[in-house]
Design a protein around this motif. Sequence first.
Motif, mmCIF file in Angstrom:
data_model
loop_
_atom_site.group_PDB
_atom_site.id
_atom_site.type_symbol
_atom_site.label_atom_id
_atom_site.label_comp_id
_atom_site.label_asym_id
_atom_site.label_seq_id
_atom_site.Cartn_x
_atom_site.Cartn_y
_atom_site.Cartn_z
ATOM 1 N N LEU A 55 4.158 0.591 2.472
ATOM 2 C CA LEU A 55 3.955 -0.782 3.816
ATOM 3 C C LEU A 55 2.935 -1.717 3.505
ATOM 4 C CD1 LEU A 55 3.802 1.997 6.657
ATOM 5 C CD2 LEU A 55 5.853 0.709 5.970
ATOM 6 N N GLY A 56 3.325 -2.918 3.958
ATOM 7 C CA GLY A 56 2.088 -3.900 3.936
ATOM 8 C C GLY A 56 1.190 -3.515 4.810
ATOM 9 N N ASP A 57 -0.107 -3.987 4.858
ATOM 10 C CA ASP A 57 -0.983 -3.774 5.804
ATOM 11 C C ASP A 57 -0.761 -4.641 6.949
ATOM 12 O OD1 ASP A 57 -2.344 -2.135 4.138
ATOM 13 O OD2 ASP A 57 -3.879 -3.353 3.603
ATOM 14 N N ASN A 58 -0.145 -5.780 7.048
ATOM 15 C CA ASN A 58 0.214 -6.379 8.091
ATOM 16 C C ASN A 58 1.725 -5.989 8.728
ATOM 17 O OD1 ASN A 58 1.000 -8.502 9.930
ATOM 18 N ND2 ASN A 58 0.639 -10.195 8.704
ATOM 19 N N ARG A 59 1.636 -4.954 9.433
ATOM 20 C CA ARG A 59 2.869 -4.096 9.678
ATOM 21 C C ARG A 59 3.976 -4.978 10.495
ATOM 22 N NH1 ARG A 59 0.658 1.189 8.679
ATOM 23 N NH2 ARG A 59 -0.097 0.967 6.840
ATOM 24 N N ARG A 115 0.829 -1.276 0.045
ATOM 25 C CA ARG A 115 0.090 -0.016 -0.002
ATOM 26 C C ARG A 115 0.885 1.206 -0.102
ATOM 27 N NH1 ARG A 115 -5.448 0.408 1.092
ATOM 28 N NH2 ARG A 115 -5.398 -1.434 2.035
ATOM 29 N N VAL A 116 0.585 2.299 -0.871
ATOM 30 C CA VAL A 116 1.270 3.573 -0.993
ATOM 31 C C VAL A 116 0.933 4.336 0.391
ATOM 32 C CG1 VAL A 116 1.620 5.594 -2.143
ATOM 33 C CG2 VAL A 116 1.523 3.559 -3.342
ATOM 34 N N ILE A 117 1.957 4.695 1.104
ATOM 35 C CA ILE A 117 1.832 5.441 2.134
ATOM 36 C C ILE A 117 2.380 6.908 1.916
ATOM 37 C CG2 ILE A 117 2.190 5.815 4.443
ATOM 38 C CD1 ILE A 117 0.287 3.531 3.945
ATOM 39 N N GLY A 118 3.558 6.932 1.305
ATOM 40 C CA GLY A 118 4.088 8.432 0.945
ATOM 41 C C GLY A 118 4.451 8.729 -0.210
#
Length: 186
Positions: free
Chosen positions: A147-151, A81-84
């Motif tokens: 980041l992956g959703d499963n941090r 997932r794009v975070i930044g």
Amino acid sequence: MSSKKVDWKEWIRTIIITVAVFLLLRIFIVMPIVVEGPSMEPTLQNSDRLIVEKVSKHFTDIQRFDVIVFHATSTRDYIKRVIGLPGETIAYRNDKLYVNDEFVEEPFLAEAKQHLAEEESYTTDFTLAEDVPGNYETIPEGYVFVLGDNRPDSTDSRRLGLIPIEQVVGQALFTYWPINSWQWIE
């Protein structure tokens, strides 16, 4: 007898056209992908099959929280997932995302976080400048932070560094298998 020859010619032409259309769709527009591993749980499960569209990246900018597929190595694609986005600073403090020092809600993590004890963190603290390979102050043009959703169990930008936009294959649209978990990816 000549009508049978015509029938075979039509069938062969239909098959060739069908294969050509399929290949064009597969190469330029959409592709199937299989999720490998737990890094995107609970959004995506190991072995989910999904469709990735490859066209919009040429016409629109990647947005925060898009789920993308990118070339992680020469032989492996990852889904994260794009975070930044370019020009931004990223930090995690007290299990909260901060973009340019402003808190940003991540509603897609609510389900995973509800099972944590009060003192547990789902995402460990980090800053872009100090804890991410490359030690950038801000994300440079042409890159994104993912980041992956499963941090707790994800190989993502915290280890890989920033992802060049040119390595993005496309955006995940929906899962199609198993059939009982069909969903649009948000």
